[in-house]
Design a protein around this motif. Structure first.
Motif, PDB file in Angstrom:
ATOM      1  N   LEU A  15      36.765  45.668  47.772  1.00 35.04           N
ATOM      2  CA  LEU A  15      36.280  45.751  49.145  1.00 35.04           C
ATOM      3  C   LEU A  15      34.841  46.258  49.194  1.00 35.04           C
ATOM      4  N   ALA A  16      34.518  47.228  48.324  1.00 30.28           N
ATOM      5  CA  ALA A  16      33.141  47.724  48.276  1.00 30.28           C
ATOM      6  C   ALA A  16      32.194  46.622  47.828  1.00 30.28           C
ATOM      7  N   ALA A  17      32.619  45.833  46.850  1.00 33.79           N
ATOM      8  CA  ALA A  17      31.780  44.731  46.384  1.00 33.79           C
ATOM      9  C   ALA A  17      31.512  43.743  47.515  1.00 33.79           C
ATOM     10  N   ARG A  18      32.557  43.418  48.283  1.00 38.04           N
ATOM     11  CA  ARG A  18      32.368  42.480  49.393  1.00 38.04           C
ATOM     12  C   ARG A  18      31.409  43.062  50.430  1.00 38.04           C
ATOM     13  N   ALA A  19      31.548  44.354  50.716  1.00 35.00           N
ATOM     14  CA  ALA A  19      30.642  44.990  51.669  1.00 35.00           C
ATOM     15  C   ALA A  19      29.203  44.987  51.154  1.00 35.00           C
ATOM     16  N   GLU A  20      29.035  45.039  49.837  1.00 40.52           N
ATOM     17  CA  GLU A  20      27.705  45.012  49.220  1.00 40.52           C
ATOM     18  C   GLU A  20      27.178  43.585  49.051  1.00 40.52           C
ATOM     19  N   GLY A  21      27.977  42.590  49.467  1.00 40.47           N
ATOM     20  CA  GLY A  21      27.548  41.204  49.346  1.00 40.47           C
ATOM     21  C   GLY A  21      27.714  40.631  47.962  1.00 40.47           C
ATOM     22  N   LEU A  22      28.563  41.254  47.144  1.00 43.40           N
ATOM     23  CA  LEU A  22      28.790  40.802  45.773  1.00 43.40           C
ATOM     24  C   LEU A  22      30.204  40.263  45.625  1.00 43.40           C
ATOM     25  N   GLY A  23      30.369  39.326  44.708  1.00 46.29           N
ATOM     26  CA  GLY A  23      31.679  38.782  44.421  1.00 46.29           C
ATOM     27  C   GLY A  23      32.335  39.520  43.269  1.00 46.29           C
ATOM     28  N   LEU A  24      33.664  39.565  43.300  1.00 45.08           N
ATOM     29  CA  LEU A  24      34.427  40.158  42.212  1.00 45.08           C
ATOM     30  C   LEU A  24      35.624  39.261  41.926  1.00 45.08           C
ATOM     31  N   GLY A  25      35.878  39.034  40.654  1.00 47.14           N
ATOM     32  CA  GLY A  25      37.025  38.237  40.239  1.00 47.14           C
ATOM     33  C   GLY A  25      37.873  39.001  39.238  1.00 47.14           C
ATOM     34  N   TRP A  26      39.186  38.937  39.426  1.00 49.61           N
ATOM     35  CA  TRP A  26      40.144  39.643  38.573  1.00 49.61           C
ATOM     36  C   TRP A  26      40.712  38.634  37.579  1.00 49.61           C
ATOM     37  N   VAL A  27      40.505  38.876  36.295  1.00 48.09           N
ATOM     38  CA  VAL A  27      41.020  38.012  35.235  1.00 48.09           C
ATOM     39  C   VAL A  27      42.130  38.766  34.509  1.00 48.09           C
ATOM     40  N   SER A  28      43.310  38.176  34.456  1.00 49.48           N
ATOM     41  CA  SER A  28      44.445  38.814  33.798  1.00 49.48           C
ATOM     42  C   SER A  28      44.963  37.993  32.618  1.00 49.48           C
ATOM     43  N   MET A  29      44.243  36.966  32.244  1.00 48.91           N
ATOM     44  CA  MET A  29      44.672  36.116  31.126  1.00 48.91           C
ATOM     45  C   MET A  29      44.086  36.637  29.823  1.00 48.91           C
ATOM     46  N   PHE A  30      44.785  37.553  29.199  1.00 47.97           N
ATOM     47  CA  PHE A  30      44.379  38.068  27.892  1.00 47.97           C
ATOM     48  C   PHE A  30      45.577  38.755  27.260  1.00 47.97           C
ATOM     49  N   GLU A  31      45.513  38.905  25.953  1.00 44.90           N
ATOM     50  CA  GLU A  31      46.564  39.602  25.230  1.00 44.90           C
ATOM     51  C   GLU A  31      46.151  41.070  25.126  1.00 44.90           C
ATOM     52  N   PRO A  32      46.864  41.986  25.775  1.00 44.73           N
ATOM     53  CA  PRO A  32      46.401  43.377  25.872  1.00 44.73           C
ATOM     54  C   PRO A  32      46.103  44.046  24.534  1.00 44.73           C
ATOM     55  N   GLU A  33      46.948  43.857  23.538  1.00 42.01           N
ATOM     56  CA  GLU A  33      46.724  44.529  22.258  1.00 42.01           C
ATOM     57  C   GLU A  33      45.459  44.027  21.577  1.00 42.01           C
ATOM     58  N   ALA A  34      45.181  42.738  21.710  1.00 41.45           N
ATOM     59  CA  ALA A  34      43.962  42.188  21.112  1.00 41.45           C
ATOM     60  C   ALA A  34      42.721  42.764  21.791  1.00 41.45           C
ATOM     61  N   LEU A  35      42.773  42.897  23.121  1.00 38.98           N
ATOM     62  CA  LEU A  35      41.628  43.463  23.839  1.00 38.98           C
ATOM     63  C   LEU A  35      41.467  44.946  23.521  1.00 38.98           C
ATOM     64  N   LYS A  36      42.567  45.656  23.358  1.00 39.37           N
ATOM     65  CA  LYS A  36      42.500  47.072  22.983  1.00 39.37           C
ATOM     66  C   LYS A  36      41.791  47.244  21.639  1.00 39.37           C
ATOM     67  N   ARG A  37      42.139  46.409  20.684  1.00 42.01           N
ATOM     68  CA  ARG A  37      41.499  46.508  19.360  1.00 42.01           C
ATOM     69  C   ARG A  37      40.009  46.197  19.459  1.00 42.01           C
ATOM     70  N   LEU A  38      39.678  45.197  20.237  1.00 39.48           N
ATOM     71  CA  LEU A  38      38.268  44.814  20.375  1.00 39.48           C
ATOM     72  C   LEU A  38      37.442  45.954  20.946  1.00 39.48           C
ATOM     73  N   LEU A  39      38.021  46.720  21.877  1.00 39.18           N
ATOM     74  CA  LEU A  39      37.286  47.768  22.577  1.00 39.18           C
ATOM     75  C   LEU A  39      37.583  49.167  22.043  1.00 39.18           C
ATOM     76  N   ALA A  40      38.283  49.253  20.914  1.00 40.88           N
ATOM     77  CA  ALA A  40      38.583  50.531  20.266  1.00 40.88           C
ATOM     78  C   ALA A  40      39.257  51.510  21.225  1.00 40.88           C
ATOM     79  N   MET A  41      40.241  51.031  21.952  1.00 39.26           N
ATOM     80  CA  MET A  41      40.950  51.857  22.926  1.00 39.26           C
ATOM     81  C   MET A  41      42.090  52.616  22.250  1.00 39.26           C
ATOM     82  N   PRO A  42      42.453  53.798  22.758  1.00 38.60           N
ATOM     83  CA  PRO A  42      43.580  54.558  22.193  1.00 38.60           C
ATOM     84  C   PRO A  42      44.886  53.780  22.293  1.00 38.60           C
ATOM     85  N   ASP A  43      45.817  54.097  21.410  1.00 34.57           N
ATOM     86  CA  ASP A  43      47.087  53.371  21.346  1.00 34.57           C
ATOM     87  C   ASP A  43      47.844  53.398  22.664  1.00 34.57           C
TER      88      ASP A  43
END
Length: 220
Positions: free
Chosen positions: A142-170
């Protein structure tokens, strides 16, 4: 009775942001000004959370190689999703589902680690950490829309693979890849409705009174 309503103009602006918010897939390459980006992320951080646990963690992606790798993971899942849809595979493949390589900013919205320490409001509903993060994402949207910016939510990914890529805790959990940036225009209606993939349900089909499927007396 005290009247705590905002002014007519302020209320109209809030409802406008709600009704004009779109899940954007088409972006312009122009950078987002740092002050606008900071306001949008601060809005996310002021979301409500169960037990005030504030489970959200945001990772801003600024390295081109990481952006490319994230896009590769999403593309892999896009193909898997298409195959899983079977008879709708071709229809799905014609829909643009992300703008990772075009948008100005990529932000990974995640659940923090050590969430099990938070019991307040979660003893019978542990998934309230996810609900709280969703509130933060909605604030950002909602803040992005008020600022005139677009936001898109992408949920197509394998969580464990993304965690490894970003060095996230287990015990952390990536939940959304958020594409943020300037857009040529906002869609007149949700993109998946525009593409005839699905349509918005009637509100009366989602609103009951006192018991499941008992119609509510409110009229719209």
């Amino acid at each position: 009775m005290p009247d705590h309503r905002y002014s007519d103009a302020e209320r109209a602006a809030i409802y406008r942001a709600i009704y004009e918010r779109r899940d954007m897939r088409h972006f312009l390459p122009d950078p987002v000004e740092p002050d606008r980006l900071a306001r949008i992320i601060a809005a996310a951080h002021h979301a409500p959370s169960v037990g005030f646990m504030q489970p959200w963690r945001f990772i801003r992606i600024t390295r081109p190689d990481l952006r490319q790798a994230i896009h590769g993971q999403v593309e892999q899942e896009r193909l898997q999703t298409a195959r899983a849809l079977q008879e709708r595979e071709d229809e799905f493949m014609r829909i643009k589902v992300e703008g990772i390589m075009e948008c100005a900013e990529i932000i990974i919205a995640s659940l923090s680690d050590r969430r099990d320490e938070h019991i307040f409001g979660r003893r019978t509903l542990p998934e309230m950490d996810l609900a709280s993060l969703s509130c933060a994402i909605q604030n950002m949207w909602l803040a992005a829309r008020a600022e005139g910016l677009g936001l898109g939510w992408v949920s197509m990914f394998e969580p464990e693979a993304l965690k490894r890529l970003l060095a996230m805790p287990d015990d952390s959990q990536p939940f959304a890849i958020l594409c943020l940036g300037h857009v040529e225009r906002f869609y007149d209606e949700p993109l998946l409705q525009q593409e005839r993939w699905a349509s918005r349900l009637e509100l009366n089909d989602c609103l009951f009174e006192n018991a499941w499927n008992n119609p509510c007396k409110l009229t719209f």
